[in-house]
Structures are given as C-alpha cells and as structure tokens.
Design an enzyme around this catalytic site. Structure first.
Site, short mmCIF file in Angstrom:
data_model
loop_
_atom_site.label_atom_id
_atom_site.label_comp_id
_atom_site.label_asym_id
_atom_site.label_seq_id
_atom_site.Cartn_x
_atom_site.Cartn_y
_atom_site.Cartn_z
N GLU A 1 0.88 5.82 7.48
CA GLU A 1 2.47 6.14 7.32
C GLU A 1 2.94 7.33 8.09
O GLU A 1 3.80 7.15 8.57
CB GLU A 1 2.67 6.21 5.76
CG GLU A 1 1.91 5.33 4.84
CD GLU A 1 2.68 3.75 5.26
OE1 GLU A 1 3.64 3.70 5.83
OE2 GLU A 1 1.56 2.84 4.93
N HIS B 1 3.78 6.38 11.48
CA HIS B 1 4.95 5.48 11.81
C HIS B 1 6.05 6.42 11.92
O HIS B 1 7.13 6.20 12.45
CB HIS B 1 5.21 4.98 10.27
CG HIS B 1 4.80 3.43 10.24
ND1 HIS B 1 4.81 2.43 11.06
CD2 HIS B 1 4.27 2.65 9.29
CE1 HIS B 1 4.39 1.25 10.72
NE2 HIS B 1 4.09 1.53 9.67
N GLU C 1 3.96 -2.42 13.44
CA GLU C 1 2.65 -2.50 12.49
C GLU C 1 1.73 -2.44 13.41
O GLU C 1 0.41 -1.80 12.94
CB GLU C 1 2.83 -3.56 11.51
CG GLU C 1 4.10 -3.23 10.46
CD GLU C 1 3.89 -1.96 9.84
OE1 GLU C 1 2.77 -1.51 9.74
OE2 GLU C 1 5.10 -1.72 9.13
N GLY D 1 0.77 -1.31 0.03
CA GLY D 1 -0.13 0.01 0.02
C GLY D 1 0.95 1.36 -0.04
O GLY D 1 0.54 2.17 -0.64
N ALA D 2 1.81 1.48 0.83
CA ALA D 2 2.58 2.27 0.92
C ALA D 2 3.82 2.18 1.93
O ALA D 2 3.78 1.02 2.71
CB ALA D 2 1.75 3.63 1.61
N MET D 3 4.93 3.26 2.00
CA MET D 3 5.84 2.93 2.73
C MET D 3 6.29 4.35 3.53
O MET D 3 6.41 5.22 2.79
CB MET D 3 7.00 2.39 1.71
CG MET D 3 8.30 2.05 2.58
SD MET D 3 8.20 1.14 3.99
CE MET D 3 9.41 1.52 5.15
N1 TRP Z 1 5.84 -0.62 6.23
C1 TRP Z 1 4.84 -0.50 5.32
C2 TRP Z 1 3.66 -0.31 5.94
O1 TRP Z 1 3.02 -0.82 6.78
C3 TRP Z 1 4.78 -1.92 4.64
C4 TRP Z 1 5.51 -2.19 3.13
C5 TRP Z 1 5.38 -1.34 2.22
C6 TRP Z 1 6.22 -3.23 2.78
N2 TRP Z 1 6.00 -1.89 1.26
C7 TRP Z 1 6.58 -3.18 1.62
C8 TRP Z 1 6.44 -4.39 3.36
C9 TRP Z 1 7.18 -3.98 0.69
C10 TRP Z 1 7.35 -5.34 2.58
C11 TRP Z 1 7.40 -4.94 1.28
O2 TRP Z 1 3.18 0.63 5.67
ZN ZN Z 2 3.02 0.14 8.57
#
Ligand code: TRP
Ligand code: ZN
Length: 875
Positions: A304, A307, A326, A267-269
């Site tokens: 995000e 986080h 998470e 979804g996003a990072m």
């Molecule tokens: N930390 C990210 C989230 O929860 C998760 C995530 C995004 C991720 N891209 C990824 C985990 C690629 C593994 C691989 O919001």
């Molecule tokens: Zn997350």
C-alpha cells in the site's frame, strides 16, 4: 436480475467530456443517516471532441437526492433524471459549480463498498467504483480532482475524524458535535478518497525523508489492539526507506495514516495519505500472530505504501489498466520482501501461489489477459492474473532490461506521467525509451491470456563440443482467443558439469537469458566439454509451464548441486511430482503403493545437511501440494491425489523418523522470540518435522505436539501444533485442544479466525457438519468477510476431499452460501463461488453435480452483477 447486465469494452474507451477541478465535501454523520454535501467545480474537457449538452454522473440506487444546484440555481425534476445508476442533467454550461446534497445509510451497507460501519467505526472503500455509493460524481480514474473534506460527528462517540491529505481546520459545535477539515493537494481519482470516523487510538512515529522532510506516521486501531501495531510501523518505515533507495521515490504529504478495520472485503487499500487496512493485514503480535502473519503485514504495508507512487501519483486511465498499478506494485513489494527476508524462500512461495491459483484461473472459464478487454463487473478482475501474473510481466521486463535500465525506465515513467492517469502501454513505452529495446512483441503478455507451455529437448555433440536446446512454445486456447501468437519469453538457463559445477557460458557468465520469440527455436552453446545437465528457467524467469524429460537421477543431482536456489527446490518438486503421479496411477489401478528409495535418499541428504537454510530445507521437504498435483492433472482425482500424498508422507515419516526428530531438536530456539528471517526459518523446519513425526505412528509424538501446544510462547508454534493434531489420525486428542484454544483466544477475533479455518480445512470425515455447526457459533458472522473466508472459504478452497464429496454435499453447501451472500456482499459471494466454476476439471459425476449447483445459483432471484458474471461465464 431484472435486465441482463451490460458488458464494458476497452475498445469503447473515450475521454471524459467533463473534468472536476476541485471537490469540496461535507459529511454529517448521524445515527440513522449521513448527509453528504458536495460542491464540484466542473469544466469541459478540452481534449474531448464531442460537446454533449448534458452531464451524466455516476450514482447508485441507494443515494437519496435532497438538493441539486448549478451555479447556485436549484434544479427541479424537469432539469434532470435519475435511474438506478446515473444522474443526468439535461443542460449545463462549459464551466460551473455543481452542488448536491444526498442522504445515505452507512449502517445498512453490508456490501462494504462506499461508506459503511465496521464495528461502530465509519470507514470507506471506494476502489473500484464505490465512490458513486457516497455521492453523484464522475467516478472514473481518469477524472482527477483536489479534495477538501469536512467531517462532522458526535465528539464523544467519534473523537477521531480523518480524511485524505493534511488537517487544516477543526472546531466544536454547540450540540456536542465536532468537525475536522482535511485538504489533499494532490489531484486524485475518487477511488482514492477515504474517510474514517470513530473511537480509535493510535501510535505515532516520524520519518525523515531523504531530502530532509519530516513525515508524521500515525497508525490507528481500537484501543484493545493498540499493542499490535509496532510491526506495521517498523514495516512502514522500512518500506519508505526502501522506496527511496531502490526507486528514488520519496513520500509527499506531511502525514501518513493507516487505520485497522475488522470488516473489509480485501487486504488493504492505498487511499492517499489514509490507508484503510483489514485488521488481518496490519495487526501483529508474538502471542497472536504467526510468522506468516508477520510477513503478510510487512508485505501489505509495503504494497500500500508503494502505491503512493505506482498507483496514486501515476494512476490508471481506466479499469482495464488495473495491472498498471497492481502488477507493478506487487513486483515492488515482492522485491522488498525478498530484500528484507530470504530471497529464494520468497520466490518459492510466490511461485507456489502463481502455479496453483493463477495457472488454474488461466485454465478456467474466467481466464483473462493481464489487461482484460471486457468486463461486466470490475470487482471480479482483482484477480491472481492482474496481480500476480501482472507482477511476473513486470519482473520479465526487469530481467530483459537488467536492473539499471529498468530503474531508468521507472524513473522516466514517473517523471513523464506524474499526476496523470495512464495505460500499460505508457508504462512499456517508458521502459522502451529508457532502454532502447523494442517490446512490441513482449506486449502480448498484456493482451493474450493463458499459460504458455515450453517443451524442451536437447542434444550434445561431443565431437564438436556443442550443446543444443530446442524449445517449442505453445499456449492453450482461452475464452478470448483460440489461437495465440508466440510470446517473448526470457528463459534463464545454466549448464551443470557432471561434477555439479556451473559451466562458464557467454563471457564467463554462468546463467544466460535466452530470449524466446518464435514458436520453435534452437539455442546452441559452443565449447561445452562434457554433456551437461541443464538448469532451466532459473529463478522462474517466466510464468510458464516447462516440460523437459529429466531422469530421477538428474533431479536428485540438481537438488544437490544447482547454484540457483530456486531450481534446487524446483528439482525436488519435479522429483516429487514424478513419484506422486506414479503413486496416483497405482492407487487408481488398485495396485499396492510403494515409496521410491530415490525420494527417501534425497530427503535424507537434505535433512542432514546442516549448512542449508532451514526454511529452504522445509520447502524442499514439502511434497507438491494437492492443488499443484490437481493443476497438473488432465482430470483431477481428489481422492487419489490425497491418498497418494498421505501414503508418501507416512512412508517418509517412518523411513526418516530419526532424522526428523533430530532436526526438530536442532530447531528449538532458546533466545527471545523474534519474527526474524532466521527464527522464522527454524520454526518452519521444526513444524515441518513435527508434521512428519505425527505420522510415524508413535504416541510420544502426539505428546510432543501437545507439549508444544501448551508451552509455546508464540502463535506460530501454538497454531502449528493445533492444526497438525486436528488434521492427524489422533482424532481423540483434537476436541480438547480445540476447546482450550478457543477459550484462550475467544477475545482475539483474528486468532478465532484461524481456529475456524483449522476446523474447516480438516481433511478427516465430518468436516462439513462441523462447518455447519460453526456457522451457528458466536464466533461466526456472515457479515464479516474474514469470518466467511475462514470458515466457508477454507472449507471450499482448502479442503478438497470434503468439498468434493461424491454425494455433492459440499457443492450444495457452497451454492447455499453464495445465494445468501449475494444479497449481503456481492464481492465476497462472487469470490467464494470460484471452486464451483472449475467443474470441467473433474469426473463426469462431479461435473454434473457442480453444474447443477451453478444453475441453482443462476436461477435464484436478483443476482448481483458480480455473481452473475462469474456464474454465467462458467456454466
Ligand atoms: N487497491 C487495493 C490493493 O491492492 C485493492 C482493494 C482493496 C480492493 N479493497 C478493495 C479492490 C475493494 C476492490 C474492492 O491493495
Ligand atoms: Zn494494490
């Protein structure tokens, strides 16, 4: 697979022998290669007992090493060795500068881990272990470093060059290239590194923090999508304020950036200061995005953002601790969404997801605790268990401690561990210290997998005015353990009088939290003047399955009177389950299906009660899903469940046609579109009514759906009408609407994804050949995970009747796609295979067909660790 991949165990954790004090990176982006120059200041870790002579760095087969030097001395082949995943330097001093130059090829990176190209935009995804595909490094979350990053690229094609932190310098080179240097003052693990380079446009706003600091907010996208960023900006500002107000957390850099990319595995990072988002989780507009889409954007932007504290300022010691960030962050974003919208609706939606997807994971071959004890490939552990059950575990701590002590625990956690990489035990220890409570037994939620089952009976003694609840807890075996010790479970309970009012309990409270700690316990309530109807597990206070022998009459009573909104919905679900389970049995025995009056009556009452939140009415009037009924079955009979639900919905439609029609009209909106909770609720109920009306057997309702489809000024109404007709008996009307929809939206990639998904999830016969045809369509691209999820994922996960076709065609299809994707994108391949791994839940014929396909995948050449782990554990 040439060698069997090795298993990594939590019990083997050791502190890193070296730390990286600072990291300087220079990226030279060229057409057919990228040069990555790294200058790392390494020192021995004073906390490490052993003093190895050499240094082992993480890397990847795809790295081509061009230069390696220690304190300016170039190393030669005899000084180091390289294998598939590591670089080992034979001997290093206690403190030194390591310089490396590697060459990588982002254009060939279809796995979308490390540095890759998304539609001509360079971007990175480093969590969990992607940084090692960029350069040799100590790629583990307990090695935290300050980063300075310079990006160099052609100015005309890549005018925007971004990385973490603040921009500190920039300049033009003589050859048409330019560069920007970014500095991130906060030490961070490599998984939070990010780089973006491309022809992007942005919108901008500012946020003033509680202490008066100005923060620039910049959201980037391709020019054509620039008009779809406003909702994300509003959501971002709301998240920033909420985290100040509810958790006392302020933002810490001068700038916060989000970039939208179309090719993304998840979804996003949350990369520090530079989030990278799947377009599906950040772009939104009235015309192209459904209400659910708007709410997803709001939730993911918040997730995000949150986080930044729960993940970045305080991060994970190792990947077994993933739920530390998470679980906590999902809990935080769920509370945020509950505050922004309807709390009860949000809880219902989260519980629906948990009870289908997470419970079935907990009952399957990949079941694992919230804090797993071992893994082969960490990417496989970004799961419903780590995220959603992890959030439930944090929620239970919140329930046990109460809001004030929970906040004190959270403050202490952030204060104690700011700048550190820590464990779930550290999180719980802070909660214990702030509250004075002993959570030793509670921590079993982190180490034991499986969904606990509560079996509850009761008795009322009128002579003593005493009511007793007898609670037994048990937990089925899972791969990591067959015997489970009892959990510490907060069970929120209320007692309803025969008049439907809450009876006062301890200290006049109407809801009490019973704390289960043993396998069998009895709770006694005194001063109870009449036999009550218990409202059990209010608000879904624990992620458990609960059995109590409610009569249908009691459930109807709770639907009407329970003061807990969640449990009013739950009573309707339980009633639906009882009635559908009976219909399923009738169908299997070849008996005639007859719909119970109880359900019709209960539905009518809810439908006619205009004082209720329309969204809750819609939730209550939605029968238990195919997935949930499957989850509750010992052996899943997809056809019987489908037939029973179809029958019940058709019968309800005929019995309540007038009511549905009136409610549909009541929900029409004559003011300007808003994705507000109020309007979302009205559209939800309206479209639920339309779904029933299409089953009433009158062509006028097809016309109504078609009219809604053409007149809609928003995607919620347009897409609902399309999906309802395509999935209905009016098969003749579907093709025209589908082609109209496509020609209207062919330039909007995300809308086209929903067009693919509507067809892939069509329960009518012939869906598989339709899906196969669509794989050849211009709109499909196997390298784009969103397309794969919308077409292949939707068919295998959202179309049980066709996926489980008795001839095994669905299984064969999935295995083919998994084998193809295994090479392109292992993360996506291993997520996609999940439906096959649940074979134990089906009849013998299907079991055999599913296992045959798992074996076929297993036998195919060069399996990735991702797919290998999931398939080998489930075969
Ligand atoms: N930390 C990210 C989230 O929860 C998760 C995530 C995004 C991720 N891209 C990824 C985990 C690629 C593994 C691989 O919001
Ligand atoms: Zn997350």
């Amino acid at each position: 697979m040439s060698t069997t991949p090795s298993v990594i165990y939590l019990k083997d954790y050791q502190v890193p022998p070296f730390l990286i004090e600072s990291t300087q990176l220079r990226f030279e982006l060229e057409d057919d290669r990228t040069l990555v120059k790294a200058e790392l200041r390494l020192t021995r870790n004073p906390e490490c007992q052993v003093k190895p002579r050499g240094l082992l760095m993480h890397g990847d087969e795809s790295l081509r090493l061009c230069r390696l030097a220690v304190d300016g001395q170039v190393l030669t082949a005899k000084d180091y060795s390289i294998d598939a995943g590591t670089l080992t330097i034979a001997e290093v001093p206690d403190q030194f500068i390591l310089e490396s130059v590697v060459e990588i090829d982002p254009a060939k990176n279809t796995a979308l881990e490390g540095l890759y190209l998304s539609d001509g935009v360079y971007c990175t995804q480093c969590e969990a272990e992607g940084f090692r595909r960029i350069t040799y490094y100590l790629d583990r979350p307990d090695v935290m470093s300050v980063f300075t990053t310079t990006v160099v690229a052609d100015k005309a094609r890549f005018p925007v060059l971004l990385s973490n932190g603040n921009p500190v310098a920039e300049g033009d080179d003589s050859d048409g290239r330019h560069w920007v240097t970014w500095e991130d003052p906060f030490p961070k693990p490599a998984y939070l590194f990010a780089l973006v380079a491309g022809d992007l446009k942005h919108i901008e706003d500012t946020f003033t923090t509680a202490s008066g600091k100005q923060v620039a907010l910049r959201l980037f996208a391709e020019e054509k999508d620039l008009d779809k960023l406003d909702h994300a900006m509003t959501s971002l500002k709301a998240s920033m304020r909420w985290d100040e107000q509810v958790y006392g957390r302020e933002y810490d850099l001068e700038i916060y950036m989000i970039v939208a990319v179309d090719f993304f595995n998840m979804g996003a990072m949350e990369n520090k200061g530079l989030n990278v988002f799947n377009t599906s989780c950040v772009l939104a507009s009235q015309k192209t995005t459904t209400d659910a889409g708007f709410q997803r954007v709001e939730a993911v932007v918040a997730h995000e953002y949150f986080h930044n504290w729960s993940g970045n300022r305080v991060t994970c010691r190792d990947w077994f601790q993933l739920s530390l960030k998470e679980g906590f962050t999902v809990f935080r974003d769920a509370e945020f969404s509950a505050d922004m919208n309807s709390r009860t609706v949000k809880r219902v939606e989260d519980v629906q997801l948990l009870r289908t997807a997470q419970f079935s994971e907990d009952a399957g071959p990949m079941a694992h605790p919230v804090r797993p004890a071992s893994f082969i490939e960490i990417s496989n552990f970004y799961t419903m268990t780590v995220y959603e059950k992890g959030a439930e575990v944090v929620r239970m701590i919140h329930t046990l401690l109460g809001p004030d002590q929970f906040r004190a625990g959270s403050d202490l956690y952030f204060e104690r561990h700011d700048g550190q990489a820590v464990t779930t035990d550290d999180f719980v220890a802070a909660m214990e210290a702030a509250s004075g409570r002993d959570l030793t037994q509670f921590k079993r939620w982190y180490s034991q997998a499986g969904t606990p089952v509560l079996d509850i009976t009761d008795e009322y003694d009128p002579s003593e005015s005493v009511y007793r609840l007898r609670v037994k807890q048990s937990c089925p075996p899972t791969p990591e353990a067959s015997e489970k010790a009892p959990f510490h479970i907060p069970l929120q309970v209320g007692l309803l009088s025969p008049e439907g009012t809450d009876m006062p309990l301890e200290n006049g409270a109407t809801t009490v939290t019973l704390e289960l700690t043993e396998s069998e316990q009895t709770f006694t309530f005194t001063g109870i003047p009449q036999k009550p109807v218990p409202s059990l597990l209010r608000g879904f206070s624990a992620p458990v399955k609960l059995n109590y022998a409610y009569s249908q009459a009691e459930l109807v009573f709770l639907m009407q009177h329970d003061s807990d909104g969640f449990n009013r919905w739950e009573a309707a679900q339980k009633l639906g389950v009882i009635i559908l389970q009976a219909l399923i049995a009738d169908y299997q025995a070849g008996r005639e299906l007859i719909l119970s009056d109880a359900l019709v009556g209960a539905y009518r009452a809810v439908l006619n009660d205009t004082t209720l939140d329309p969204a809750m009415v819609a939730k209550v009037l939605t029968l238990p899903s195919q997935a949930y009924l499957g989850e509750l079955s010992t052996q899943i009979d997809v056809d019987a469940i489908h037939a029973a639900r179809e029958f019940a919905m058709n019968a309800l439609a005929c019995a309540l046609e007038a009511e549905f029609s009136q409610a549909y009209k009541r929900c029409l909106i004559d003011v300007a579109y808003q994705p507000s909770a109020e309007q979302v609720a009205q559209r939800m109920l309206k479209n639920l009514c339309l779904s029933y009306l299409l089953r009433a057997g009158k062509p006028e309702y097809l016309a109504l759906a078609q009219q809604q489809f053409s007149d809609a000024d928003n995607m919620t109404d347009e897409q609902a009408a399309l999906a309802l007709v395509v999935h209905s008996n009016y098969q003749d009307a579907a093709p025209a609407m589908l082609s109209q929809f496509y020609s209207r939206w062919s330039q909007e990639s995300l809308v086209v994804n929903s067009w693919l998904a509507v067809q892939a999830s069509n329960p009518c016969p012939g869906a598989l050949s339709q899906v196969e045809a669509l794989m050849q369509h211009e709109a499909f691209n196997m390298k784009n995970p969103n397309k794969v999820r919308s077409l292949i994922g939707a068919f295998c996960g959202q179309n049980p009747v066709n996926f489980h076709a008795k001839d095994g065609s669905g299984y064969r299809f999935l295995a083919d796609q998994v084998v193809a994707l295994n090479e392109l994108n292992p993360q996506i391949a291993s997520r996609l295979v999940a439906p096959l791994t649940k074979w134990k839940r089906y009849d013998e014929t299907r079991q055999q067909l599913m296992r045959d396909q798992l074996q076929r995948i297993m036998d195919s050449a060069e399996l990735s660790r991702d797919v290998y782990e999931v398939v080998s554990k489930s075969i």
